[in-house]
Design an enzyme around this catalytic site. Structure first.
Site, PDB file in Angstrom:
ATOM      1  N   GLY A  15      34.473  54.171  45.755  1.00 23.95           N
ATOM      2  CA  GLY A  15      33.537  54.136  46.884  1.00 23.95           C
ATOM      3  C   GLY A  15      33.178  52.701  47.200  1.00 23.95           C
ATOM      4  CB  ALA A  62      42.695  59.964  53.516  1.00 24.04           C
ATOM      5  CD  GLU A 117      34.832  58.098  40.928  1.00 23.61           C
ATOM      6  OE1 GLU A 117      34.991  59.331  40.925  1.00 23.61           O
ATOM      7  OE2 GLU A 117      35.510  57.329  41.623  1.00 23.61           O
ATOM      8  CG  PHE A 123      45.279  52.810  45.651  1.00 20.95           C
ATOM      9  CD1 PHE A 123      45.871  51.573  45.507  1.00 20.95           C
ATOM     10  CD2 PHE A 123      44.843  53.192  46.912  1.00 20.95           C
ATOM     11  CE1 PHE A 123      46.030  50.731  46.601  1.00 20.95           C
ATOM     12  CE2 PHE A 123      44.995  52.360  48.010  1.00 20.95           C
ATOM     13  CZ  PHE A 123      45.595  51.119  47.857  1.00 20.95           C
ATOM     14  CD  GLN A 153      16.018  21.309  38.774  1.00 23.21           C
ATOM     15  OE1 GLN A 153      16.081  20.828  39.901  1.00 23.21           O
ATOM     16  NE2 GLN A 153      14.920  21.303  38.047  1.00 23.21           N
ATOM     17  N   GLY A 168      37.974  23.244  37.059  1.00 27.79           N
ATOM     18  CA  GLY A 168      39.412  23.533  37.091  1.00 27.79           C
ATOM     19  C   GLY A 168      39.864  24.406  35.935  1.00 27.79           C
ATOM     20  CB  THR A 172      42.884  57.312  47.094  1.00 27.75           C
ATOM     21  OG1 THR A 172      41.555  57.158  46.591  1.00 27.75           O
ATOM     22  CG2 THR A 172      43.118  56.325  48.219  1.00 27.75           C
ATOM     23  CD  GLN A 192      32.411  25.909  42.115  1.00 29.30           C
ATOM     24  OE1 GLN A 192      33.314  26.680  42.437  1.00 29.30           O
ATOM     25  NE2 GLN A 192      32.377  24.651  42.505  1.00 29.30           N
TER      26      GLN A 192
END
Ligand code: FAD
Length: 408
Positions: A394, A155, A272, A183, A309, A370, A151, A366
């Site tokens: 990718g 590009a 990969e 990266f 539920q 908290g 990378t 979730q």
């Protein structure tokens, strides 16, 4: 839920065990593979998990960790014995990659999977005997850390758009490399970087992607500058921008024949993507394990959360989606391991498993309310880290492009 063959004993439950440590029968894993998985999980829990928080805050994994994994035989599971690998069937790697994901640290699994299933893949596929002795063997032995630099800032998905270039010197026995890579996982720690460049003034330059070459570059050579980048997650994995300013490299560090780089990149993308899907499965299990345990312990309105539920159905749906993603991924891995065409299936597995990992991390957070939002909560690290899954190696959009091209 984990896989196991019909005759293998169920492993003892651990802190991160799935469904109370229960394994289920699978056509893909032999008893030896199950035993290997149990050993690997114990090893990772005992030797890696206790250090993850420290490494996260230090933004780095100590070099000796690669050696530790090598001594456990984990860095060359699928590589030839001639170079120190174990030449084991691919489903050993599948089990290892799932267990890496199950640790719940994107940074750690990123560093190790780039080393063993991405950067060194190019040596295995395209390297000559000398290059394998000089780089693949020490990487398998944990004496060298590998990185992969494809990378660039302009590009990523469009590999053919890279600008980093190699020019032969007048004597023809060396190349000078100029350009910048973005990266680069393990970029600060790496001892060699498999680097994609465009060949200029070399043999048979035809433009587009036909002039891409791969070089084994020494990040400590004159003209190389490495700069760490800070990220929203994957904190213990070092990521760098690497610049080459007329860095000289010997011609024998070219991987494969000149201008074959694009071919090797496309070939290596298979493993990969399978690796990315398997890692995501492990992360999914980790998230579901955390949520399952918490939902059974935490009581609200006089009963455990899981007895409501809305919560149990949410988790039931995720477990079902995980099972579907797992079967798709194992099938793609099976095709790949037999050398059958699997471009589309690998892309499907990467797409489904990584998208689900992102969803599972969010939904499981979730469940924690908290408490899940606290920085030190394992589920919040999973939430931060899995977000990269649908981007790196990718993007989901590119996976859909590949699937559309071969299926429509
Ligand atoms: C932490 C981290 C570690 C990484 N490690 C490495 C590494 O070790 N080595 C390495 O070489 N790279 C590495 N990468 C780079 C990673 O693989 C790229 O970020 C990824 O391939 C996407 O490229 P890009 O960021 O340039 O996005 P772009 O290609 O610019 O894409 C931007 C957006 O446009 C979409 N898009 C692009 N093309 C199309 C299309 N044809 N149709 C529809 N949508 C499209 C993408 O899906 C995306 O949503 C890493 C990235 C990160 C963040």
């Amino acid at each position: 839920m984990r896989r196991r063959s019909s005759t293998a004993p169920a492993p003892a439950p651990t802190d991160h065990s799935s469904r109370n440590g229960e394994f289920v029968d699978s056509i893909y894993f032999s008893p030896e593979m199950d035993a290997f998985r149990s050993r690997t999980r114990r090893f990772l829990q005992d030797h890696i998990a206790p250090h993850l928080e420290t490494w996260e805050s230090e933004r780095s994994i100590p070099r000796e960790t690669w050696k530790l994994l090598a001594e456990e035989g984990l860095l060359g599971l699928h590589y030839p014995r001639a170079y120190g690998g174990r030449e084991l069937p691919f489903f050993h790697s599948a089990a290892y990659l799932e267990e890496l994901g199950h640790l719940g640290s994107g940074g750690f699994r990123g560093a190790m999977s780039v080393h063993s299933y991405m950067a060194t893949s190019y040596l295995h596929l395209a390297g000559d005997h000398r290059q394998k002795l000089d780089y693949l063997q020490p990487a398998i032995q944990g004496d060298m850390i590998a990185a992969l630099a494809i990378t660039e800032a302009q590009a990523g998905s469009d590999v053919s758009g890279i600008r980093c270039e190699a020019r032969p010197t007048p004597t023809g026995d060396r190349y000078t490399i100029r350009g910048s890579k973005a990266f680069v996982t393990n970029g600060m720690n790496a001892d060699f970087i498999v680097t994609a460049v465009k060949m200029r003034n070399g043999p048979a330059v035809t433009g587009g992607s036909n002039d891409i070459c791969l070089f084994l570059l020494d990040p400590r050579a004159p003209g190389v500058t490495r700069t760490p980048v800070e990220k929203m997650g994957w904190h213990c994995s070092d990521t760098a921008t690497v610049e080459f300013d007329d860095t000289v490299v010997e011609a024998d560090r070219l991987l494969g024949r000149p201008n074959t780089g694009f071919f090797w990149i496309m070939k290596a993308f298979q493993i990969e993507r399978i690796a990315a899907a398997l890692l995501a499965l492990g992360e999914i299990d980790h998230g579901l394990d955390l949520a399952r345990r918490y939902a059974n312990e935490r009581r609200v309105f006089g009963k455990p959360i899981v007895a409501h539920q809305a919560v149990s159905h949410r988790l039931a749906e995720l477990v079902s989606h995980a099972e579907a993603a797992r079967q798709l991924t194992y099938h793609a891995a099976w095709l790949y391991s037999r050398g059958k065409p699997a471009v589309s299936q690998c892309a499907m597995a990467k797409l489904r498993a990584t998208e689900l990992a992102v969803e599972v991390a969010g939904q499981c957070l979730q469940v924690f309310g908290g408490h899940g939002y606290l920085a030190e909560a394992p589920i919040s690290r999973l939430f931060r880290d899995t977000r990269l899954d649908t981007i790196a190696g990718g993007t989901s959009e590119i996976m859909k492009e590949i699937i559309a091209e071969s299926e429509l």
